[in-house]
Design a protein around this motif. Structure first.
Motif, short mmCIF file in Angstrom:
data_model
loop_
_atom_site.label_atom_id
_atom_site.label_comp_id
_atom_site.label_asym_id
_atom_site.label_seq_id
_atom_site.Cartn_x
_atom_site.Cartn_y
_atom_site.Cartn_z
N UNK A 35 0.83 -1.23 0.00
CA UNK A 35 0.00 0.00 0.00
C UNK A 35 0.85 1.26 0.00
N UNK A 36 1.97 1.20 0.71
CA UNK A 36 2.84 2.38 0.81
C UNK A 36 3.82 2.46 -0.35
N UNK A 37 3.79 1.48 -1.24
CA UNK A 37 4.75 1.46 -2.36
C UNK A 37 6.18 1.48 -1.84
N UNK A 38 6.41 0.82 -0.73
CA UNK A 38 7.73 0.87 -0.09
C UNK A 38 8.58 -0.29 -0.62
N UNK A 39 9.65 0.00 -1.33
CA UNK A 39 10.39 -1.08 -2.01
C UNK A 39 11.44 -1.77 -1.14
N UNK A 40 11.66 -1.28 0.10
CA UNK A 40 12.72 -1.86 0.95
C UNK A 40 12.14 -2.29 2.28
N UNK A 41 12.53 -3.47 2.71
CA UNK A 41 12.14 -3.99 4.03
C UNK A 41 13.33 -4.72 4.61
N UNK A 42 13.76 -4.32 5.79
CA UNK A 42 14.91 -4.97 6.46
C UNK A 42 16.13 -5.06 5.54
N UNK A 43 16.47 -3.95 4.91
CA UNK A 43 17.66 -3.85 4.06
C UNK A 43 17.60 -4.71 2.80
N UNK A 44 16.43 -5.26 2.47
CA UNK A 44 16.30 -6.08 1.27
C UNK A 44 15.11 -5.59 0.44
N UNK A 45 15.03 -6.00 -0.83
CA UNK A 45 13.84 -5.65 -1.61
C UNK A 45 12.59 -6.22 -0.92
N UNK A 46 11.58 -5.38 -0.77
CA UNK A 46 10.33 -5.85 -0.16
C UNK A 46 9.74 -6.98 -1.00
N UNK A 47 9.02 -7.88 -0.34
CA UNK A 47 8.50 -9.09 -1.02
C UNK A 47 7.72 -8.75 -2.28
N UNK A 48 6.91 -7.68 -2.24
CA UNK A 48 6.06 -7.39 -3.41
C UNK A 48 6.89 -7.01 -4.63
N UNK A 49 8.09 -6.46 -4.40
CA UNK A 49 8.94 -6.11 -5.55
C UNK A 49 9.50 -7.36 -6.21
#
Lengths: 336, 336
Positions: B95-109
């Motif tokens: 929803x936030x279009x956030x491409x990074x999670x925990x220093x890695x590409x977010x799962x949706x990317x």
């Protein structure tokens, strides 16, 4: 013969207050989306009456009656199943980019994709809680049955999305997808009343079998409608499933039947450009020529027979059996 | 002083097998996304070790110890809270279009938006089921507490999204959003072990109060990091929350404080064009000048005090109290 669904109105009237009370527990933003999705209000929040068929609550109430439960005892389970169904419709319409639901703009087109996803999440959560707050072991088991159905819905939607990008979907895979996406929640609806009432496992099993077969018959009928249904029936343009090149059961049956018509159909559906009206009519004709339509009609009848046999083996009050059977016939017909 | 989180490794090691077993129950597509999200595999499915801090499982295990429960008894609740946390991260990043999670590409990317949404749904469902299958009244109550926290998460995310489009967000609204989005699940983690073990209601209440205040302190510290944190700490570019014009607590405190610097900040953030590096540094300076940074630091300290008082009033084994306190200090510090 046109079949109707007589007890639906009754079940909807009984369950709607429980659904409304459940929606009142949501935060204001999710509640607004839910009220629109359920057809209680229009886009501007003004009262409306555009609800669905209440098929699953009807089945859940029947299921409770099958176990000799009182009406009141059935309602939380009936509402919970409908809430999970709403969750999956809200999410699927976002993922499928489907702008129409029940002859109206889908919720995500009105409130945005994120709001529709969040509303779905809230409805899924409240569904489980509605069962747990009943405080009986039967309702805990019912919540677990609903969890299993939810996992099945999720798996089915994932398969459905995957199929869109694949040209080699087999008929077995397509049936598995329908089993997950359609039959599992219907089977849960048919058995959850027994589970919640702490009824016998054999009855839960028989009604799960009935609901699974009736659900597959329903999907086959729905897929036939998606190609040959009239716009007034489906609320969508004619040939709508062909416009979106949906890998529905008659299409996959035609594609995988090894006929010349099936090969021509594959070539037509593989074209990169949008399909013209004439192409859509060609596709429908090729599916018929390849035997996809006849297969789906036969398979729906076969599933209806199997559903009927599950009912015959179940220990049920005769009036409940008759109503279940009536609904199964309605689902397998092309009049829903 | 740099605070570390000593029991985290221990809790992660204990909970991970339960999480892995829960993920094994998902359909293959959801399981693949979940294993990546949890850091167990990389994008290609090769084994990796990139997990999070296991903060919530650590708190849940402590919570179980607070009620005198054995470790084994705490683990389903600890895993369930982490599964709900994973669900919310997977969905929020989409929803936030956030491409990074925990220093890695977010799962949706990596897997697509729909796959991330579906995986979240499956994890949410399995979380509840993990508790219900324990078969005790305490675990049913724990599932209900987790449902309440989930509804709070959903409400918080809806508020957060709404704030992005509004220029008139008040500090109270912003605190309410943090309460929903961050504090509620942390409070649930701090109390769920007691609930699952059937411990006293007064202890559940005290630990809920502790977790709520510690959660708000955590959010304040996190918002400070989002502006003044180093990239190595946050895994995101410096000034990242200003780049996205996030209405975080220090920003809203600065905007609503009635200072000249606050007015200049409002003007800067209202510009339609993207903010240049120099603008970002100006914005950070204006937030400081308007008192937003000092307010957030004071408020975090105040919340930590309140959390400490809740602990002081609770009937707890001293070692458990010390560990809770240590974690709260860690959360309110800027070293997490």
């Amino acid at each position: 013969m046109t079949l109707t669904l007589p007890p639906a109105e009754a079940a909807r009237e009984l369950v709607e207050p429980v659904l409304r009370e459940a929606v009142d527990r949501l935060d204001a933003r999710a509640a607004r989306v839910a009220r629109y999705h359920f057809g209680w209000v229009d886009e501007a929040g003004r009262p409306a009456a555009a609800g669905g068929k209440a098929l699953r609550p009807t089945l859940a109430v029947l299921s409770g009656r099958a176990a000799g439960a009182g009406l009141d005892g059935c309602l939380p389970a009936a509402a919970a199943v409908e809430l999970v169904h709403a969750f999956s419709l809200l999410h699927d319409d976002v993922m499928d980019d489907d702008p129409v639901r029940r002859h109206r703009p889908a919720a995500w087109t009105v409130f945005g994709r994120s709001a529709a996803i969040l509303c779905g999440n809230a409805l899924l959560t409240v569904a489980g809680d509605l069962l747990l707050e009943q405080g009986t072991q039967g309702h805990v088991e019912a919540a677990r049955a609903l969890n299993r159905a939810t996992l099945s819905l999720v798996a089915g939607q994932a398969l459905d999305l995957e199929f869109q990008d694949r040209g080699d979907v087999t008929l077995d895979e397509c049936l598995l997808m329908s089993r997950h996406k359609t039959a599992s929640l219907l089977a849960c609806a048919c058995s959850i009343g027994v589970t919640a009432a702490g009824g016998p496992a054999a009855l839960t099993e028989a009604l799960t079998g009935f609901g699974t077969e009736a659900g597959l018959a329903f999907q086959l009928a729905d897929d036939l409608l998606g190609i040959w249904g009239r716009a007034e029936q489906t609320g969508k343009p004619v040939l709508s499933d062909l416009r979106t090149r949906k890998k529905s059961l008659p299409v996959v049956a035609a594609l995988t039947g090894g006929t010349p018509a099936g090969h021509r159909l594959a070539g037509l559906l593989a074209r990169p450009e949008p399909l013209a009206e004439a192409d859509l009519h060609d596709a429908a004709r090729l599916i018929e020529e390849a035997g996809g339509r006849a297969w789906a009609e036969r398979e729906a009848a076969r599933r209806l027979d199997a559903a009927t046999r599950h009912l015959a083996n179940a220990d049920l009050p005769p009036d409940v059996r008759d109503e279940f059977l009536h609904i199964a016939r309605f689902l397998a017909s092309r009049d829903h």
